[in-house]
Design a protein around this motif. Structure first.
Motif, PDB file in Angstrom:
ATOM      1  N   GLY A  79      87.606  91.392  66.615  1.00  0.00           N
ATOM      2  CA  GLY A  79      87.030  92.124  65.897  1.00  0.00           C
ATOM      3  C   GLY A  79      85.680  91.661  65.089  1.00  0.00           C
ATOM      4  N   PHE A  80      85.188  90.856  65.580  1.00  0.00           N
ATOM      5  CA  PHE A  80      83.991  90.261  64.955  1.00  0.00           C
ATOM      6  C   PHE A  80      84.082  89.971  63.507  1.00  0.00           C
ATOM      7  N   PHE A  81      85.361  89.337  63.195  1.00  0.00           N
ATOM      8  CA  PHE A  81      85.944  89.341  61.671  1.00  0.00           C
ATOM      9  C   PHE A  81      84.926  88.448  60.966  1.00  0.00           C
ATOM     10  N   TRP A  82      84.281  87.690  61.585  1.00  0.00           N
ATOM     11  CA  TRP A  82      83.046  86.579  60.734  1.00  0.00           C
ATOM     12  C   TRP A  82      82.055  87.173  60.352  1.00  0.00           C
ATOM     13  N   ARG A  83      81.644  88.602  60.658  1.00  0.00           N
ATOM     14  CA  ARG A  83      80.483  89.203  60.045  1.00  0.00           C
ATOM     15  C   ARG A  83      80.676  89.893  58.767  1.00  0.00           C
ATOM     16  N   THR A  84      79.847  89.804  57.943  1.00  0.00           N
ATOM     17  CA  THR A  84      79.892  90.372  56.641  1.00  0.00           C
ATOM     18  C   THR A  84      79.020  91.632  56.136  1.00  0.00           C
ATOM     19  N   ALA A 112      86.375  92.754  46.530  1.00  0.00           N
ATOM     20  CA  ALA A 112      85.722  92.531  45.309  1.00  0.00           C
ATOM     21  C   ALA A 112      84.928  91.112  45.576  1.00  0.00           C
ATOM     22  N   ARG A 113      83.910  90.952  45.085  1.00  0.00           N
ATOM     23  CA  ARG A 113      83.467  89.471  45.435  1.00  0.00           C
ATOM     24  C   ARG A 113      83.871  88.617  44.033  1.00  0.00           C
ATOM     25  N   LEU A 114      84.723  87.842  44.483  1.00  0.00           N
ATOM     26  CA  LEU A 114      85.466  86.868  43.834  1.00  0.00           C
ATOM     27  C   LEU A 114      84.398  86.027  42.962  1.00  0.00           C
ATOM     28  N   ARG A 115      84.756  85.399  41.959  1.00  0.00           N
ATOM     29  CA  ARG A 115      83.968  84.522  40.947  1.00  0.00           C
ATOM     30  C   ARG A 115      84.109  82.943  41.849  1.00  0.00           C
ATOM     31  N   VAL A 116      82.731  82.294  42.000  1.00  0.00           N
ATOM     32  CA  VAL A 116      82.314  81.337  42.784  1.00  0.00           C
ATOM     33  C   VAL A 116      81.591  80.365  41.942  1.00  0.00           C
ATOM     34  N   VAL A 117      82.149  79.479  40.788  1.00  0.00           N
ATOM     35  CA  VAL A 117      81.379  78.801  39.882  1.00  0.00           C
ATOM     36  C   VAL A 117      81.783  77.189  39.967  1.00  0.00           C
ATOM     37  N   THR A 118      82.991  77.000  39.987  1.00  0.00           N
ATOM     38  CA  THR A 118      83.260  75.595  39.760  1.00  0.00           C
ATOM     39  C   THR A 118      83.436  75.023  41.286  1.00  0.00           C
ATOM     40  N   PRO A 119      83.589  73.638  41.369  1.00  0.00           N
ATOM     41  CA  PRO A 119      83.759  73.034  42.648  1.00  0.00           C
ATOM     42  C   PRO A 119      84.764  73.710  43.606  1.00  0.00           C
ATOM     43  N   TRP A 120      85.963  73.743  42.833  1.00  0.00           N
ATOM     44  CA  TRP A 120      87.144  74.222  43.666  1.00  0.00           C
ATOM     45  C   TRP A 120      86.895  75.753  44.130  1.00  0.00           C
ATOM     46  N   GLU A 121      86.393  76.496  43.398  1.00  0.00           N
ATOM     47  CA  GLU A 121      85.988  77.950  43.711  1.00  0.00           C
ATOM     48  C   GLU A 121      85.057  77.972  44.849  1.00  0.00           C
ATOM     49  N   ARG A 122      84.191  77.144  44.835  1.00  0.00           N
ATOM     50  CA  ARG A 122      83.121  77.143  45.952  1.00  0.00           C
ATOM     51  C   ARG A 122      83.627  76.633  47.157  1.00  0.00           C
ATOM     52  N   LEU A 123      84.822  75.694  47.171  1.00  0.00           N
ATOM     53  CA  LEU A 123      85.511  75.199  48.396  1.00  0.00           C
ATOM     54  C   LEU A 123      86.476  76.413  48.802  1.00  0.00           C
ATOM     55  N   ILE A 124      86.964  76.965  47.887  1.00  0.00           N
ATOM     56  CA  ILE A 124      88.412  77.765  48.472  1.00  0.00           C
ATOM     57  C   ILE A 124      88.010  79.142  48.383  1.00  0.00           C
ATOM     58  N   VAL A 125      87.319  79.767  47.486  1.00  0.00           N
ATOM     59  CA  VAL A 125      87.143  81.212  47.263  1.00  0.00           C
ATOM     60  C   VAL A 125      86.516  81.913  48.759  1.00  0.00           C
ATOM     61  N   PRO A 126      85.274  81.381  49.181  1.00  0.00           N
ATOM     62  CA  PRO A 126      84.905  81.956  50.254  1.00  0.00           C
ATOM     63  C   PRO A 126      85.798  82.124  51.547  1.00  0.00           C
ATOM     64  N   ALA A 127      86.409  80.906  51.640  1.00  0.00           N
ATOM     65  CA  ALA A 127      87.643  80.719  52.711  1.00  0.00           C
ATOM     66  C   ALA A 127      88.736  81.834  52.724  1.00  0.00           C
ATOM     67  N   PHE A 128      89.068  81.909  51.396  1.00  0.00           N
ATOM     68  CA  PHE A 128      90.110  83.128  51.155  1.00  0.00           C
ATOM     69  C   PHE A 128      89.693  84.274  52.117  1.00  0.00           C
ATOM     70  N   MET A 171      79.692  84.188  55.549  1.00  0.00           N
ATOM     71  CA  MET A 171      80.562  84.312  54.308  1.00  0.00           C
ATOM     72  C   MET A 171      79.931  83.522  53.338  1.00  0.00           C
ATOM     73  N   LEU A 172      79.478  82.156  53.688  1.00  0.00           N
ATOM     74  CA  LEU A 172      78.776  81.512  52.943  1.00  0.00           C
ATOM     75  C   LEU A 172      77.773  82.075  52.208  1.00  0.00           C
ATOM     76  N   ARG A 173      76.945  82.673  53.307  1.00  0.00           N
ATOM     77  CA  ARG A 173      75.615  83.421  52.649  1.00  0.00           C
ATOM     78  C   ARG A 173      75.972  84.527  51.744  1.00  0.00           C
ATOM     79  N   TYR A 174      76.981  85.445  52.249  1.00  0.00           N
ATOM     80  CA  TYR A 174      77.381  86.202  51.258  1.00  0.00           C
ATOM     81  C   TYR A 174      77.805  85.684  50.054  1.00  0.00           C
ATOM     82  N   TYR A 175      78.406  84.737  49.640  1.00  0.00           N
ATOM     83  CA  TYR A 175      78.678  84.124  48.377  1.00  0.00           C
ATOM     84  C   TYR A 175      77.601  83.487  47.851  1.00  0.00           C
ATOM     85  N   GLY A 176      76.453  83.128  48.455  1.00  0.00           N
ATOM     86  CA  GLY A 176      75.231  82.285  47.996  1.00  0.00           C
ATOM     87  C   GLY A 176      75.502  80.906  48.010  1.00  0.00           C
TER      88      GLY A 176
END
Length: 382
Positions: A20-25, A167-183, A334-339
């Motif tokens: 389903g082209f899941f990777w597109r944002t 919702a666009r989840l918060r991505v500020v700390t290093p762990w958030e940057r690593l895990i949230v976009p992947a979620f 997804m990385l682009r979507y989350y900057g």
């Protein structure tokens, strides 16, 4: 070893083109026009110990620029941090949409806490005004001033019974940057948005932080009573609406943001592990299949590449490298979507390993009697 590399590459080619082209944002709110008459809306917010985030989220709801009639019902679900009192103070200071703060008491037998709170809020809204739509939104979700207007316009224009935005989840700390976009990436892989939105497709899902639901569709689906036991309530809600003949839409948000911080790995770990085994229906065979699948799809490519280069196996290295390259390519949107910087895409196998361990931990906690634990409550398998 080469057959493992080949299997991983084939899996990624299928995911690239056949899931389903899941990777597109680019799945955003459908085209919409203002309706002739703006329907009434009740905003229902279940809240348990949310005093830390309410000052950022609740004013955004009270300040909605909505042309029709709308009111907010905040359901204080047994909070011990003054959530209800703070909500009243914010409403008195901020003004805007009318706010009612209520409390449902402890959940009834067979109910999860959030759905018990939603039941109470929905019942009160029906009693007060019988609204045309219900906006079910979490206490940590902040909405842009035109969010409700855009949601309702999309629902009316496309004749949708349920409109949900991730919702666009918060991505500020290093762990958030690593895990949230992947979620969000993994969620889309499980529930490709295009399939969810396709009429007649069996795939159904929603994102619980922001769900606009037609009241008649909720009544037809028996919601929330029909899903009272659900730990993963958003997906279960969408399935109930779709089974009853309702039209469901899910996409990424531009005007809806989560303000809840997850500064350390421990908080993110709990967020995922509390419901991961419930997603697998508490079935050991599905857990085993998930672990093997994650290993083949996410861990095998870098292992094959390194093993091929170290052992002089050019075919193995090429297969592993190609699979890893496709993986990274699907993660870039997804990385682009989350900057986030694109150089972090090759870290996805490590993130997947963390998710694998979180899933296993979720099963372990379940069998220890501590599964689906959240804010002082623990839920077993229904």
């Amino acid at each position: 070893m080469e057959w493992i590399g080949a299997g991983s590459l084939l899996a990624w080619l299928w995911l690239l083109l056949g899931q389903g082209f899941f990777w597109r944002t680019d799945v955003r709110l459908p085209e919409r026009a203002d309706p002739d008459r703006w329907p009434s809306v009740a905003v229902v917010v279940p809240a348990r110990d949310e005093a830390a985030v309410l000052p950022q989220s609740l004013p955004s709801l009270l300040g909605q620029k909505y042309p029709g009639r709308a009111e907010v019902f905040l359901v204080d679900d047994g909070s011990g941090d003054g959530t209800g009192a703070l909500a009243r103070e914010l409403a008195a200071a901020r003004g805007g949409l009318p706010l009612t703060v209520t409390s449902p008491g402890e959940p009834g037998p067979g109910w999860t806490g959030k759905l018990w709170a939603l039941r109470h809020g929905i019942a009160l809204a029906r009693e007060r005004s019988a609204p045309d739509y219900l906006l079910l939104t979490d206490a940590d979700i902040a909405h842009a001033p035109d969010s409700l207007r855009e949601l309702v316009a999309a629902a009316r224009s496309a004749d949708l019974d349920l409109v949900s935005q991730m919702a666009r989840l918060r991505v500020v700390t290093p762990w958030e940057r690593l895990i949230v976009p992947a979620f969000v990436y993994f969620f889309g892989q499980l529930y490709p948005f295009r399939r969810v939105n396709r009429p007649g497709a069996r795939t159904a899902a929603a994102a619980g932080g922001c769900v606009l639901l037609r009241r008649e569709a909720a009544e037809r689906a028996g919601v929330p009573e029909a899903i009272r036991h659900a730990v993963i309530d958003d997906v279960t809600l969408a399935r109930a609406v779709k089974r009853s003949g309702g039209a469901v839409w899910l996409g990424l948000a531009d005007r809806v943001d989560s303000v809840r911080p997850y500064p350390r790995l421990a908080e993110l770990w709990r967020m995922v592990s509390r419901s991961a085994y419930a997603q697998l229906l508490h079935r050991p065979e599905l857990l085993l299949g998930t672990v093997l699948g994650l290993a083949l799809v996410y861990l095998a490519p870098p292992v094959a590449l390194v093993a091929g280069l170290a052992g002089g196996g050019p075919v193995l290295a090429a297969l592993g490298g190609a699979a890893w390259a496709v993986m990274c390519g699907t993660y870039v949107p997804m990385l682009r979507y989350y900057g986030q910087p694109l150089w972090t895409a090759p870290l996805l196998p490590f993130t997947a390993l963390l998710y694998l361990l979180m899933t296993v931990d979720s099963a372990v906690q379940h069998y220890r009697g501590r599964g689906a634990a959240w804010k002082g409550r623990t839920y077993g398998a229904p």
